[in-house]
Design a protein around this motif. Sequence first.
Motif, PDB file in Angstrom:
ATOM      1  N   GLY A   1       0.903  -1.297  -0.109  1.00  0.00           N
ATOM      2  CA  GLY A   1       0.054   0.156  -0.043  1.00  0.00           C
ATOM      3  C   GLY A   1       0.696   1.049   0.015  1.00  0.00           C
ATOM      4  N   GLU A   2       0.353   2.188  -0.234  1.00  0.00           N
ATOM      5  CA  GLU A   2       1.114   3.727  -0.384  1.00  0.00           C
ATOM      6  C   GLU A   2       0.417   4.842   0.021  1.00  0.00           C
ATOM      7  OE1 GLU A   2       3.506   6.547  -3.843  1.00  0.00           O
ATOM      8  OE2 GLU A   2       2.899   4.326  -4.282  1.00  0.00           O
ATOM      9  N   GLY A   3       0.858   5.811   0.857  1.00  0.00           N
ATOM     10  CA  GLY A   3       0.139   6.785   1.564  1.00  0.00           C
ATOM     11  C   GLY A   3       1.030   8.021   1.202  1.00  0.00           C
ATOM     12  N   SER A   4       0.572   9.008   2.007  1.00  0.00           N
ATOM     13  CA  SER A   4       0.966  10.362   1.655  1.00  0.00           C
ATOM     14  C   SER A   4       2.591  10.368   2.317  1.00  0.00           C
ATOM     15  CB  SER A   4       0.323  11.473   2.503  1.00  0.00           C
ATOM     16  OG  SER A   4       0.069  11.259   3.614  1.00  0.00           O
ATOM     17  N   PHE A   5       2.992   9.890   3.368  1.00  0.00           N
ATOM     18  CA  PHE A   5       4.243   9.606   3.824  1.00  0.00           C
ATOM     19  C   PHE A   5       5.271   8.792   3.321  1.00  0.00           C
ATOM     20  CE2 PHE A   5       2.759  12.479   7.313  1.00  0.00           C
ATOM     21  CZ  PHE A   5       3.384  13.480   7.030  1.00  0.00           C
TER      22      PHE A   5
ATOM     23  N   LEU B   1       5.277   4.201   1.784  1.00  0.00           N
ATOM     24  CA  LEU B   1       4.497   3.111   1.370  1.00  0.00           C
ATOM     25  C   LEU B   1       5.040   2.163   2.500  1.00  0.00           C
ATOM     26  CD1 LEU B   1       7.032   1.454   0.124  1.00  0.00           C
ATOM     27  CD2 LEU B   1       6.516   2.861  -1.676  1.00  0.00           C
ATOM     28  N   VAL B   2       4.074   1.030   2.432  1.00  0.00           N
ATOM     29  CA  VAL B   2       4.374  -0.427   3.042  1.00  0.00           C
ATOM     30  C   VAL B   2       4.771  -1.709   1.980  1.00  0.00           C
ATOM     31  CG1 VAL B   2       3.363  -2.138   4.517  1.00  0.00           C
ATOM     32  CG2 VAL B   2       2.680   0.412   4.835  1.00  0.00           C
ATOM     33  N   ARG B   3       5.838  -2.230   2.284  1.00  0.00           N
ATOM     34  CA  ARG B   3       6.118  -3.287   1.408  1.00  0.00           C
ATOM     35  C   ARG B   3       6.381  -4.489   2.160  1.00  0.00           C
ATOM     36  NH1 ARG B   3      11.108  -2.008  -2.149  1.00  0.00           N
ATOM     37  NH2 ARG B   3       9.921  -3.562  -3.560  1.00  0.00           N
TER      38      ARG B   3
ATOM     39  N   PHE C   1       9.640   8.791  -3.171  1.00  0.00           N
ATOM     40  CA  PHE C   1       9.718   7.372  -2.692  1.00  0.00           C
ATOM     41  C   PHE C   1      10.685   6.335  -3.279  1.00  0.00           C
ATOM     42  CE2 PHE C   1       5.082   8.973  -2.377  1.00  0.00           C
ATOM     43  CZ  PHE C   1       5.274   9.177  -1.013  1.00  0.00           C
ATOM     44  N   ASP C   2      11.345   6.787  -4.188  1.00  0.00           N
ATOM     45  CA  ASP C   2      12.280   5.719  -4.813  1.00  0.00           C
ATOM     46  C   ASP C   2      13.483   5.931  -4.192  1.00  0.00           C
ATOM     47  OD1 ASP C   2      10.158   5.252  -6.400  1.00  0.00           O
ATOM     48  OD2 ASP C   2      11.103   5.893  -8.357  1.00  0.00           O
ATOM     49  N   SER C   3      14.609   5.272  -4.822  1.00  0.00           N
ATOM     50  CA  SER C   3      15.838   5.009  -4.160  1.00  0.00           C
ATOM     51  C   SER C   3      16.345   6.133  -3.843  1.00  0.00           C
ATOM     52  CB  SER C   3      16.790   4.197  -5.218  1.00  0.00           C
ATOM     53  OG  SER C   3      17.081   5.144  -6.230  1.00  0.00           O
TER      54      SER C   3
END
Length: 394
Positions: free
Chosen positions: A24-28, A30-32, A332-334
Amino acid sequence: MGLLTRQPESYVKKKQYTFNRTLGEGSFGLVRSATWNAADPPIGVAVKVISKKILKGHDEIVQGEMDVLKGLDQPHVVKFLDWFESKDKYYLVFEEATGGELFDRILARGRFTEVDACRTIRAVLSAIDYLHRHNIVHRDVKPENILYRSQNEDANVVLVDFGIARHLTDENEILTNVCGSFGYAAPEILAKKGHGKPVDMWSLGVITYTMLCGYTPFRSDDPAKLAAETQRGKVEFHDRYWKNISPDAKDFVKRCLTVDPSQRITAEEGLKHAWLDESSATAGASHDLSVGLKENYRKRWRTAINMVRASTRMAALGKSGGAAAQPKKSQFDSDTEDEDAGYHTGDDGDDDEATAVAVAKQQDAANGETHHGGLAGLVEKVGHVKLGGHDDAK
Protein backbone atom coordinates in the motif's frame (compact mmCIF):
# COMPACT_ATOMS: atom_id res chain seq x y z
CA MET A 1 17.57 11.85 12.96
CA GLY A 2 17.78 14.34 10.07
CA LEU A 3 19.26 13.92 6.61
CA LEU A 4 22.87 12.72 6.70
CA THR A 5 25.76 13.06 4.26
CA ARG A 6 26.42 9.33 4.39
CA GLN A 7 24.39 6.28 5.30
CA PRO A 8 23.53 6.03 9.03
CA GLU A 9 24.97 3.17 11.07
CA SER A 10 21.63 1.35 11.28
CA TYR A 11 21.45 1.13 7.48
CA VAL A 12 23.52 -2.08 7.54
CA LYS A 13 20.35 -3.84 8.74
CA LYS A 14 18.80 -3.41 5.29
CA LYS A 15 20.88 -6.32 4.04
CA GLN A 16 18.87 -8.59 6.37
CA TYR A 17 15.72 -8.03 4.30
CA THR A 18 14.52 -9.20 0.91
CA PHE A 19 11.89 -6.73 -0.28
CA ASN A 20 8.88 -7.99 -2.20
CA ARG A 21 5.70 -6.35 -3.46
CA THR A 22 4.20 -3.06 -2.36
CA LEU A 23 1.23 -3.58 -0.03
CA GLY A 24 0.00 0.00 0.00
CA GLU A 25 1.02 3.62 -0.48
CA GLY A 26 0.14 6.77 1.41
CA SER A 27 1.14 10.38 1.74
CA PHE A 28 4.33 9.80 3.77
CA GLY A 29 5.56 6.66 2.03
CA LEU A 30 4.55 3.08 1.47
CA VAL A 31 4.34 -0.38 3.04
CA ARG A 32 6.21 -3.28 1.47
CA SER A 33 6.12 -6.97 2.08
CA ALA A 34 9.56 -8.36 2.89
CA THR A 35 11.37 -11.39 4.27
CA TRP A 36 13.48 -10.87 7.38
CA ASN A 37 16.33 -13.28 6.66
CA ALA A 38 18.07 -12.68 10.00
CA ALA A 39 15.18 -14.30 11.87
CA ASP A 40 15.47 -18.03 12.61
CA PRO A 41 13.66 -19.21 10.61
CA PRO A 42 13.20 -16.24 8.21
CA ILE A 43 9.78 -14.65 8.56
CA GLY A 44 7.50 -12.47 6.48
CA VAL A 45 7.26 -8.86 7.67
CA ALA A 46 5.66 -5.60 6.61
CA VAL A 47 8.07 -2.67 6.25
CA LYS A 48 6.75 0.86 6.47
CA VAL A 49 9.01 3.04 4.31
CA ILE A 50 8.78 6.75 5.14
CA SER A 51 10.28 9.47 2.96
CA LYS A 52 12.39 12.01 4.87
CA LYS A 53 11.91 14.45 2.03
CA ILE A 54 8.15 14.58 2.67
CA LEU A 55 8.68 14.80 6.45
CA LYS A 56 10.37 18.14 5.77
CA GLY A 57 12.59 17.80 8.84
CA HIS A 58 9.77 16.77 11.19
CA ASP A 59 11.40 13.47 12.07
CA GLU A 60 9.69 13.51 15.48
CA ILE A 61 6.61 12.07 13.74
CA VAL A 62 8.48 8.81 13.11
CA GLN A 63 10.13 8.86 16.52
CA GLY A 64 6.73 9.37 18.10
CA GLU A 65 5.29 6.32 16.35
CA MET A 66 8.22 4.18 17.47
CA ASP A 67 7.98 5.47 21.04
CA VAL A 68 4.31 4.44 21.11
CA LEU A 69 5.00 0.98 19.74
CA LYS A 70 8.11 -0.01 21.69
CA GLY A 71 7.40 -2.59 24.37
CA LEU A 72 3.79 -3.26 23.37
CA ASP A 73 2.92 -6.96 23.59
CA GLN A 74 -0.72 -7.93 23.18
CA PRO A 75 -2.24 -10.60 20.89
CA HIS A 76 -4.39 -8.09 19.00
CA VAL A 77 -1.85 -5.26 18.63
CA VAL A 78 0.53 -5.47 15.68
CA LYS A 79 4.09 -6.21 16.80
CA PHE A 80 6.84 -3.67 16.11
CA LEU A 81 9.98 -5.69 15.38
CA ASP A 82 12.79 -3.45 14.21
CA TRP A 83 13.75 -0.18 12.52
CA PHE A 84 16.59 1.35 10.56
CA GLU A 85 17.19 4.38 8.37
CA SER A 86 18.97 5.44 5.22
CA LYS A 87 19.92 8.94 4.11
CA ASP A 88 16.48 9.50 2.63
CA LYS A 89 14.08 7.11 4.33
CA TYR A 90 13.03 5.48 7.58
CA TYR A 91 12.13 1.77 7.67
CA LEU A 92 9.81 0.50 10.41
CA VAL A 93 9.44 -3.28 10.54
CA PHE A 94 6.23 -4.96 11.73
CA GLU A 95 4.86 -8.46 11.81
CA GLU A 96 3.01 -9.09 8.56
CA ALA A 97 -0.77 -9.53 8.78
CA THR A 98 -1.78 -11.33 5.60
CA GLY A 99 -5.39 -12.29 6.31
CA GLY A 100 -7.07 -9.21 4.85
CA GLU A 101 -9.06 -6.25 6.17
CA LEU A 102 -11.93 -6.74 8.62
CA PHE A 103 -14.99 -6.18 6.43
CA ASP A 104 -13.42 -7.64 3.29
CA ARG A 105 -12.76 -10.84 5.19
CA ILE A 106 -16.31 -10.95 6.55
CA LEU A 107 -17.76 -10.48 3.07
CA ALA A 108 -15.51 -13.18 1.62
CA ARG A 109 -16.36 -15.54 4.47
CA GLY A 110 -20.09 -15.53 3.84
CA ARG A 111 -22.11 -16.37 6.93
CA PHE A 112 -21.35 -14.08 9.88
CA THR A 113 -23.56 -14.01 12.96
CA GLU A 114 -23.93 -11.76 15.99
CA VAL A 115 -21.89 -14.22 18.02
CA ASP A 116 -19.09 -13.86 15.45
CA ALA A 117 -19.41 -10.08 15.65
CA CYS A 118 -19.25 -10.22 19.44
CA ARG A 119 -16.02 -12.22 19.36
CA THR A 120 -14.43 -9.88 16.82
CA ILE A 121 -15.36 -6.69 18.67
CA ARG A 122 -14.16 -8.19 21.95
CA ALA A 123 -10.75 -8.87 20.37
CA VAL A 124 -10.44 -5.31 19.04
CA LEU A 125 -11.66 -3.88 22.34
CA SER A 126 -9.08 -5.90 24.25
CA ALA A 127 -6.41 -4.20 22.11
CA ILE A 128 -7.90 -0.76 22.80
CA ASP A 129 -8.13 -1.50 26.52
CA TYR A 130 -4.47 -2.59 26.54
CA LEU A 131 -3.44 0.64 24.82
CA HIS A 132 -5.53 2.80 27.14
CA ARG A 133 -4.09 1.11 30.22
CA HIS A 134 -0.70 2.15 28.86
CA ASN A 135 -1.99 5.72 28.28
CA ILE A 136 -1.93 5.32 24.49
CA VAL A 137 -4.68 6.67 22.23
CA HIS A 138 -4.77 5.13 18.75
CA ARG A 139 -6.96 7.85 17.15
CA ASP A 140 -7.51 6.03 13.84
CA VAL A 141 -9.50 2.89 14.69
CA LYS A 142 -11.31 1.86 11.49
CA PRO A 143 -11.94 -1.36 9.51
CA GLU A 144 -8.94 -0.75 7.24
CA ASN A 145 -6.69 -0.74 10.33
CA ILE A 146 -8.06 -4.04 11.65
CA LEU A 147 -6.40 -6.92 9.84
CA TYR A 148 -6.47 -10.68 10.22
CA ARG A 149 -3.06 -12.09 11.07
CA SER A 150 -3.36 -14.91 8.52
CA GLN A 151 -5.79 -16.58 6.13
CA ASN A 152 -6.51 -19.31 8.69
CA GLU A 153 -10.15 -19.64 9.71
CA ASP A 154 -9.28 -19.08 13.38
CA ALA A 155 -6.81 -16.23 12.77
CA ASN A 156 -6.63 -13.36 15.26
CA VAL A 157 -7.41 -9.79 14.29
CA VAL A 158 -4.72 -7.19 14.95
CA LEU A 159 -4.93 -3.41 15.25
CA VAL A 160 -2.37 -1.70 12.99
CA ASP A 161 -1.17 1.76 11.88
CA PHE A 162 -0.05 3.81 14.88
CA GLY A 163 1.06 6.75 12.76
CA ILE A 164 -1.12 9.26 14.63
CA ALA A 165 -1.33 7.47 17.98
CA ARG A 166 -0.27 9.45 21.04
CA HIS A 167 1.33 8.36 24.29
CA LEU A 168 -0.32 10.61 26.88
CA THR A 169 1.89 12.15 29.53
CA ASP A 170 -0.85 11.54 32.11
CA GLU A 171 -4.51 10.56 32.39
CA ASN A 172 -5.65 14.18 32.17
CA GLU A 173 -3.77 15.25 29.04
CA ILE A 174 -6.09 16.78 26.45
CA LEU A 175 -5.20 16.61 22.74
CA THR A 176 -6.51 19.37 20.52
CA ASN A 177 -5.46 18.53 16.96
CA VAL A 178 -7.92 17.31 14.33
CA CYS A 179 -6.98 13.80 13.25
CA GLY A 180 -8.37 10.42 12.32
CA SER A 181 -10.51 9.23 9.40
CA PHE A 182 -13.73 10.78 8.22
CA GLY A 183 -16.74 8.73 9.31
CA TYR A 184 -14.91 7.31 12.32
CA ALA A 185 -13.57 10.47 14.01
CA ALA A 186 -15.41 11.33 17.24
CA PRO A 187 -17.58 14.47 17.61
CA GLU A 188 -15.14 16.16 19.98
CA ILE A 189 -12.39 15.86 17.35
CA LEU A 190 -14.55 17.45 14.66
CA ALA A 191 -15.72 20.17 17.07
CA LYS A 192 -12.10 20.82 18.13
CA LYS A 193 -13.10 20.62 21.79
CA GLY A 194 -10.09 18.56 22.86
CA HIS A 195 -9.99 14.79 23.05
CA GLY A 196 -8.41 11.73 24.64
CA LYS A 197 -9.00 8.01 25.03
CA PRO A 198 -12.80 8.16 24.46
CA VAL A 199 -12.28 8.80 20.73
CA ASP A 200 -11.23 5.18 20.23
CA MET A 201 -14.48 3.96 21.76
CA TRP A 202 -16.51 6.17 19.42
CA SER A 203 -14.69 4.67 16.43
CA LEU A 204 -15.33 1.17 17.77
CA GLY A 205 -19.03 2.07 18.05
CA VAL A 206 -19.14 3.05 14.37
CA ILE A 207 -17.45 -0.22 13.42
CA THR A 208 -19.81 -2.28 15.59
CA TYR A 209 -22.91 -0.55 14.21
CA THR A 210 -21.72 -1.12 10.63
CA MET A 211 -20.82 -4.73 11.29
CA LEU A 212 -24.26 -5.50 12.72
CA CYS A 213 -26.38 -3.92 9.96
CA GLY A 214 -24.14 -3.30 6.96
CA TYR A 215 -24.29 0.50 6.84
CA THR A 216 -22.82 3.31 8.90
CA PRO A 217 -24.70 5.28 11.57
CA PHE A 218 -23.97 8.62 9.90
CA ARG A 219 -24.41 8.47 6.15
CA SER A 220 -24.44 11.86 4.42
CA ASP A 221 -22.59 11.99 1.09
CA ASP A 222 -21.48 15.55 1.86
CA PRO A 223 -18.41 15.81 4.15
CA ALA A 224 -19.66 18.92 5.97
CA LYS A 225 -23.10 17.38 6.56
CA LEU A 226 -21.48 14.10 7.67
CA ALA A 227 -19.45 16.05 10.23
CA ALA A 228 -22.64 17.74 11.46
CA GLU A 229 -24.48 14.40 11.71
CA THR A 230 -21.59 12.96 13.70
CA GLN A 231 -21.63 15.85 16.16
CA ARG A 232 -25.40 15.50 16.66
CA GLY A 233 -24.90 11.78 17.30
CA LYS A 234 -28.47 10.66 16.57
CA VAL A 235 -28.33 6.86 16.22
CA GLU A 236 -31.23 4.96 14.63
CA PHE A 237 -31.85 1.22 14.53
CA HIS A 238 -33.96 0.59 11.43
CA ASP A 239 -36.22 -2.41 11.88
CA ARG A 240 -35.39 -4.05 8.55
CA TYR A 241 -31.78 -4.65 9.57
CA TRP A 242 -31.95 -4.48 13.37
CA LYS A 243 -35.01 -6.54 14.29
CA ASN A 244 -32.90 -9.68 14.78
CA ILE A 245 -30.14 -7.93 16.71
CA SER A 246 -30.09 -8.34 20.49
CA PRO A 247 -30.96 -5.45 22.84
CA ASP A 248 -27.53 -5.83 24.46
CA ALA A 249 -25.81 -5.23 21.12
CA LYS A 250 -27.86 -2.07 20.55
CA ASP A 251 -27.06 -0.87 24.06
CA PHE A 252 -23.34 -1.43 23.50
CA VAL A 253 -23.50 0.63 20.29
CA LYS A 254 -25.38 3.45 22.03
CA ARG A 255 -22.90 3.50 24.90
CA CYS A 256 -20.02 3.81 22.43
CA LEU A 257 -21.78 6.43 20.29
CA THR A 258 -22.50 8.80 23.17
CA VAL A 259 -21.65 12.34 22.07
CA ASP A 260 -20.44 13.47 25.50
CA PRO A 261 -17.04 11.75 25.90
CA SER A 262 -17.29 11.94 29.70
CA GLN A 263 -20.42 9.76 29.51
CA ARG A 264 -19.13 7.41 26.80
CA ILE A 265 -18.34 3.86 27.83
CA THR A 266 -14.65 3.23 28.53
CA ALA A 267 -12.66 0.29 27.19
CA GLU A 268 -12.51 -1.26 30.64
CA GLU A 269 -16.28 -0.88 31.07
CA GLY A 270 -16.87 -2.17 27.55
CA LEU A 271 -15.14 -5.47 28.27
CA LYS A 272 -17.59 -5.97 31.13
CA HIS A 273 -20.66 -5.12 29.04
CA ALA A 274 -23.33 -7.82 28.86
CA TRP A 275 -23.12 -8.05 25.06
CA LEU A 276 -19.51 -9.20 25.17
CA ASP A 277 -20.61 -12.23 27.13
CA GLU A 278 -21.20 -14.61 24.21
CA SER A 279 -24.27 -16.12 25.84
CA SER A 280 -26.09 -12.78 25.53
CA ALA A 281 -25.77 -12.82 21.74
CA THR A 282 -27.44 -16.21 21.24
CA ALA A 283 -30.70 -14.51 20.31
CA GLY A 284 -29.15 -13.44 17.02
CA ALA A 285 -26.91 -16.47 16.58
CA SER A 286 -28.79 -17.74 13.51
CA HIS A 287 -29.14 -14.37 11.76
CA ASP A 288 -26.59 -13.85 8.97
CA LEU A 289 -25.17 -10.32 9.29
CA SER A 290 -23.23 -10.59 6.04
CA VAL A 291 -26.49 -10.07 4.14
CA GLY A 292 -26.65 -6.45 5.33
CA LEU A 293 -22.98 -5.89 4.58
CA LYS A 294 -23.38 -7.26 1.06
CA GLU A 295 -26.45 -5.11 0.42
CA ASN A 296 -25.15 -1.87 1.89
CA TYR A 297 -21.46 -1.73 2.72
CA ARG A 298 -20.02 -2.41 -0.71
CA LYS A 299 -22.41 -0.01 -2.43
CA ARG A 300 -23.12 2.95 -0.17
CA TRP A 301 -20.08 3.06 2.11
CA ARG A 302 -17.58 2.47 -0.68
CA THR A 303 -19.32 5.29 -2.58
CA ALA A 304 -18.94 7.53 0.49
CA ILE A 305 -15.26 6.61 0.79
CA ASN A 306 -14.73 7.49 -2.86
CA MET A 307 -16.52 10.79 -2.30
CA VAL A 308 -14.21 11.70 0.57
CA ARG A 309 -11.18 10.61 -1.44
CA ALA A 310 -12.31 12.79 -4.33
CA SER A 311 -12.69 15.73 -1.95
CA THR A 312 -9.19 15.01 -0.65
CA ARG A 313 -7.78 15.02 -4.17
CA MET A 314 -9.51 18.27 -5.07
CA ALA A 315 -8.35 20.03 -1.91
CA ALA A 316 -4.81 18.76 -2.39
CA LEU A 317 -4.78 19.82 -6.02
CA GLY A 318 -6.13 23.20 -5.03
CA LYS A 319 -3.34 23.69 -2.51
CA SER A 320 -0.72 22.68 -5.05
CA GLY A 321 -2.11 24.81 -7.85
CA GLY A 322 -2.82 21.69 -9.90
CA ALA A 323 0.75 20.46 -9.66
CA ALA A 324 -0.16 17.05 -8.26
CA ALA A 325 -1.02 15.42 -11.55
CA GLN A 326 2.25 13.49 -11.85
CA PRO A 327 4.05 11.68 -9.01
CA LYS A 328 7.69 12.48 -8.41
CA LYS A 329 9.51 9.18 -8.19
CA SER A 330 12.34 10.76 -6.20
CA GLN A 331 10.05 11.15 -3.18
CA PHE A 332 9.67 7.42 -2.58
CA ASP A 333 12.23 5.77 -4.83
CA SER A 334 15.86 4.89 -4.18
CA ASP A 335 18.01 6.91 -1.80
CA THR A 336 20.94 6.40 -4.13
CA GLU A 337 21.43 4.19 -7.16
CA ASP A 338 23.62 1.71 -5.30
CA GLU A 339 21.45 1.67 -2.22
CA ASP A 340 18.01 0.83 -3.61
CA ALA A 341 18.57 -0.35 -7.14
CA GLY A 342 15.32 -1.61 -8.56
CA TYR A 343 13.23 -0.10 -5.76
CA HIS A 344 10.03 1.41 -7.12
CA THR A 345 6.50 2.38 -6.18
CA GLY A 346 3.11 2.07 -7.78
CA ASP A 347 2.85 -1.74 -7.84
CA ASP A 348 -0.50 -1.39 -6.13
CA GLY A 349 -2.39 1.48 -4.54
CA ASP A 350 -3.80 4.78 -5.67
CA ASP A 351 -0.87 6.83 -6.93
CA ASP A 352 -2.79 9.94 -7.91
CA GLU A 353 -4.49 10.18 -4.53
CA ALA A 354 -1.28 9.50 -2.61
CA THR A 355 0.60 12.08 -4.63
CA ALA A 356 -2.11 14.72 -4.30
CA VAL A 357 -2.20 14.34 -0.52
CA ALA A 358 1.61 14.27 -0.40
CA VAL A 359 1.77 17.57 -2.24
CA ALA A 360 -0.81 19.07 0.11
CA LYS A 361 1.23 17.89 3.08
CA GLN A 362 4.38 19.39 1.61
CA GLN A 363 2.62 22.71 1.14
CA ASP A 364 1.26 22.61 4.69
CA ALA A 365 4.60 21.58 6.18
CA ALA A 366 6.11 24.68 4.63
CA ASN A 367 3.49 26.66 6.52
CA GLY A 368 4.16 24.79 9.77
CA GLU A 369 1.12 22.52 9.70
CA THR A 370 -0.09 19.24 8.24
CA HIS A 371 -3.10 16.93 8.12
CA HIS A 372 -3.30 13.34 9.30
CA GLY A 373 -5.33 10.35 8.20
CA GLY A 374 -8.52 10.43 6.13
CA LEU A 375 -9.30 14.01 7.17
CA ALA A 376 -6.53 15.31 4.92
CA GLY A 377 -7.86 17.73 2.37
CA LEU A 378 -11.10 18.33 4.31
CA VAL A 379 -9.65 20.84 6.74
CA GLU A 380 -11.47 23.72 5.10
CA LYS A 381 -14.63 22.17 6.55
CA VAL A 382 -13.21 20.50 9.65
CA GLY A 383 -9.96 21.98 10.99
CA HIS A 384 -6.18 21.76 11.08
CA VAL A 385 -3.72 19.31 12.58
CA LYS A 386 -0.58 20.60 14.26
CA LEU A 387 2.51 18.87 12.97
CA GLY A 388 4.21 16.54 15.41
CA GLY A 389 1.51 16.85 18.05
CA HIS A 390 3.82 18.20 20.74
CA ASP A 391 1.95 21.48 21.05
CA ASP A 392 -1.57 20.10 21.04
CA ALA A 393 -1.90 19.42 24.77
CA LYS A 394 -3.33 21.79 27.29
